[in-house]
Design a protein around this motif. Structure first.
Motif, mmCIF file in Angstrom:
data_model
loop_
_atom_site.group_PDB
_atom_site.id
_atom_site.type_symbol
_atom_site.label_atom_id
_atom_site.label_comp_id
_atom_site.label_asym_id
_atom_site.label_seq_id
_atom_site.Cartn_x
_atom_site.Cartn_y
_atom_site.Cartn_z
ATOM 1 N N UNK A 79 32.035 26.519 48.331
ATOM 2 C CA UNK A 79 32.294 24.958 48.263
ATOM 3 C C UNK A 79 33.877 24.861 47.529
ATOM 4 N N UNK A 80 34.534 25.906 47.196
ATOM 5 C CA UNK A 80 35.970 25.727 46.679
ATOM 6 C C UNK A 80 36.584 26.959 47.273
ATOM 7 N N UNK A 81 38.078 26.784 47.231
ATOM 8 C CA UNK A 81 38.720 28.094 47.606
ATOM 9 C C UNK A 81 38.989 29.108 46.722
ATOM 10 N N UNK A 82 39.121 28.391 45.205
ATOM 11 C CA UNK A 82 39.713 29.271 44.312
ATOM 12 C C UNK A 82 38.737 29.216 42.922
ATOM 13 N N UNK A 83 38.793 29.942 41.955
ATOM 14 C CA UNK A 83 37.964 29.776 40.631
ATOM 15 C C UNK A 83 38.976 30.144 39.664
ATOM 16 N N UNK A 84 38.839 29.319 38.507
ATOM 17 C CA UNK A 84 40.080 29.558 37.385
ATOM 18 C C UNK A 84 38.811 29.706 36.413
ATOM 19 N N UNK A 85 38.766 31.111 36.265
ATOM 20 C CA UNK A 85 37.620 31.418 35.281
ATOM 21 C C UNK A 85 38.252 32.812 34.606
ATOM 22 N N UNK A 86 37.060 33.611 34.216
ATOM 23 C CA UNK A 86 37.480 34.988 33.487
ATOM 24 C C UNK A 86 37.366 35.968 34.341
ATOM 25 N N UNK A 87 38.333 36.884 34.146
ATOM 26 C CA UNK A 87 38.364 38.028 35.296
ATOM 27 C C UNK A 87 37.308 38.946 35.439
ATOM 28 N N UNK A 88 36.308 39.015 34.425
ATOM 29 C CA UNK A 88 35.198 39.810 34.392
ATOM 30 C C UNK A 88 34.265 39.543 35.438
ATOM 31 N N UNK A 89 34.148 38.068 36.086
ATOM 32 C CA UNK A 89 33.313 37.526 37.013
ATOM 33 C C UNK A 89 33.781 38.541 38.148
ATOM 34 N N UNK A 90 34.937 38.982 38.353
ATOM 35 C CA UNK A 90 35.498 39.750 39.609
ATOM 36 C C UNK A 90 34.638 41.078 39.592
ATOM 37 N N UNK A 91 34.681 41.761 38.466
ATOM 38 C CA UNK A 91 34.031 42.928 38.567
ATOM 39 C C UNK A 91 32.366 42.849 38.516
ATOM 40 N N UNK A 92 31.945 41.727 38.167
ATOM 41 C CA UNK A 92 30.358 41.682 38.029
ATOM 42 C C UNK A 92 29.842 41.156 39.510
ATOM 43 N N UNK A 93 30.774 40.519 40.127
ATOM 44 C CA UNK A 93 30.502 40.087 41.553
ATOM 45 C C UNK A 93 30.467 41.410 42.583
ATOM 46 N N UNK A 228 39.776 34.488 44.000
ATOM 47 C CA UNK A 228 39.156 33.896 45.368
ATOM 48 C C UNK A 228 38.631 35.018 46.021
ATOM 49 N N UNK A 229 37.911 34.639 47.057
ATOM 50 C CA UNK A 229 37.284 35.726 47.863
ATOM 51 C C UNK A 229 38.316 36.437 48.655
ATOM 52 N N UNK A 230 38.107 37.689 48.636
ATOM 53 C CA UNK A 230 39.101 38.621 49.244
ATOM 54 C C UNK A 230 39.332 38.307 50.730
ATOM 55 N N UNK A 296 47.500 42.884 33.203
ATOM 56 C CA UNK A 296 47.949 43.925 32.181
ATOM 57 C C UNK A 296 47.649 45.160 32.546
ATOM 58 N N UNK A 297 48.378 46.196 32.333
ATOM 59 C CA UNK A 297 47.966 47.730 32.443
ATOM 60 C C UNK A 297 47.031 48.064 31.675
ATOM 61 N N UNK A 298 45.925 48.423 32.150
ATOM 62 C CA UNK A 298 44.788 48.948 31.234
ATOM 63 C C UNK A 298 43.440 47.778 30.979
ATOM 64 N N UNK A 299 43.862 46.669 31.255
ATOM 65 C CA UNK A 299 42.950 45.521 31.096
ATOM 66 C C UNK A 299 41.670 45.706 31.875
ATOM 67 N N UNK A 300 41.854 45.955 33.210
ATOM 68 C CA UNK A 300 40.548 46.099 33.966
ATOM 69 C C UNK A 300 39.771 47.115 33.513
ATOM 70 N N UNK A 301 40.110 48.152 32.819
ATOM 71 C CA UNK A 301 39.208 49.343 32.499
ATOM 72 C C UNK A 301 38.371 48.869 31.101
ATOM 73 N N UNK A 322 40.547 48.588 41.766
ATOM 74 C CA UNK A 322 41.811 48.130 42.750
ATOM 75 C C UNK A 322 41.557 46.952 43.442
ATOM 76 N N UNK A 323 40.298 46.642 43.784
ATOM 77 C CA UNK A 323 39.884 45.657 44.820
ATOM 78 C C UNK A 323 39.661 44.335 44.058
ATOM 79 N N UNK A 324 39.463 44.284 42.315
ATOM 80 C CA UNK A 324 39.120 43.053 41.783
ATOM 81 C C UNK A 324 40.393 42.277 41.418
#
Length: 339
Positions: A79-93, A228-230, A296-301, A322-324
């Motif tokens: 429904x949208x091209x981009x989402x402005x939200x929290x990064x944790x959603x990319x990992x959960x998805x 956004x979707x990859x 930021x370095x280390x943030x994804x972990x 690396x894919x998130x």
């Protein structure tokens, strides 16, 4: 004359970012935020108000939902091209087989505070007091939900020791805190400052700053971002690049302007009736915004560790961090700015 010209000139690095090529026809894109008036999402509003999207040849429509998890759902649905939200959603998805990536990071703190209701019969003094309590969040699966659970877990409580209550809007937070129907709530600015100023809340855990986030969560962090979707990013690299360029310009504006100058650009309903309170909340938040849009370095972990701790379905070894996210576009923008 562009709107930003009314204010203080940007620093030399930011000035380099201001160079753009006119586009013959604006391309229509739709972004959705998890609550447009939340300060943590301020850069996207500024990019729109200052004409940065337009300068990139983009006609961006910004929609708003109370919870970031709803934003993620709309993105996956197309429904949208981009989402402005929290990064944790990319990992959960990704843990559920859905490929999305953050293309620009906006904030380097969680931007949240766990507040205890002072109207409860026995107000909580720490997260260890959450046993038998009702904890308010924006929605199930939201960043406020998972972080509330993580803080309770770190305090030694199992998931069945408390009740999570989805509240949705900021107004619902205020009402629930005022009448004591919840014992604590996880909330962003400016709502956190409003609740504290009203005397209906006191701070339990403060993650509104970079330092507070590190203390509470154990490492560097990334919260608000544009993702956004990859497959969309791969098919639309130019549009992705232009979106990131506009957002990095917006971050540069925040870094080189005062709270008053930023407030002068915002819609009146964003600021509200209490200008001094909003100014205070904004000024306190501004140092937490990214300067370059990079992860930021280390943030994804750090984010993955917190998510996996409360959600056994997320197995760290099965997640490709690396894919998130990608720094590709932010690096390109910053490379141009450096010359």
């Amino acid at each position: 004359m562009p709107p930003f010209a009314r204010f203080t000139a940007l620093a030399s690095t930011a000035c380099a970012i201001l160079l753009w090529t006119p586009y013959a026809q604006a391309e229509k894109l739709t972004l959705m935020t998890g609550g447009a008036t939340k300060i943590v999402y301020l850069p996207v509003t500024l990019a729109s108000r200052l004409g940065y999207f337009r300068d990139e040849g983009l006609d961006v429509d910004i929609l708003s939902e109370p919870a970031g998890v709803d934003t993620a759902t709309e993105l996956i649905a197309g429904a949208v091209q981009g989402a402005v939200g929290f990064y944790d959603h990319t990992i959960d998805l990704q843990s559920r087989g859905l490929e999305v990536e953050a293309i620009v990071v906006l904030a380097r703190s969680a931007g949240l505070a766990e507040l205890a209701s002072t109207k409860a019969a026995k107000p909580m003094q720490s997260m260890a007091d959450a046993r038998g309590r009702r904890l308010g969040v924006t929605g199930f699966g939201a960043s406020t939900d998972f972080l509330s659970r993580y803080l309770a877990q770190r305090a030694g409580l199992p998931a069945n020791a408390y009740t999570v209550v989805p509240l949705g809007s900021d107004n619902s937070f205020a009402d629930a805190m005022k009448n004591g129907s919840i014992d604590a709530v996880m909330v962003e600015e400016p709502t956190a400052s409003k609740l504290l100023a009203a005397g209906t809340a006191q701070v339990l855990v403060d993650m509104r700053s970079i330092e507070g986030t590190r203390l509470a969560l154990g490492g560097p962090y990334a919260s608000s971002c544009l993702y956004a979707q990859r497959k969309w990013v791969a098919a639309h690299p130019d549009e992705s690049r232009r979106l990131v360029r506009a957002m990095v310009r917006s971050l540069a504006f925040i870094a080189t302007h005062s709270a008053d100058q930023i407030m002068a650009v915002l819609p009146r309903d964003f600021v509200g009736a209490n200008e001094s309170l909003y100014r205070q909340a904004l000024a306190a938040t501004m140092p937490s915004f990214s300067r370059d849009g990079r992860m930021p370095d280390g943030a994804p972990q750090t984010v993955l560790g917190a998510l996996a701790a409360v959600n056994p379905e997320i197995v760290p070894r099965h997640v490709e961090l690396s894919r998130t996210y990608t720094n590709r576009f932010a690096d390109e923008v910053n490379a141009v700015a450096a010359h």
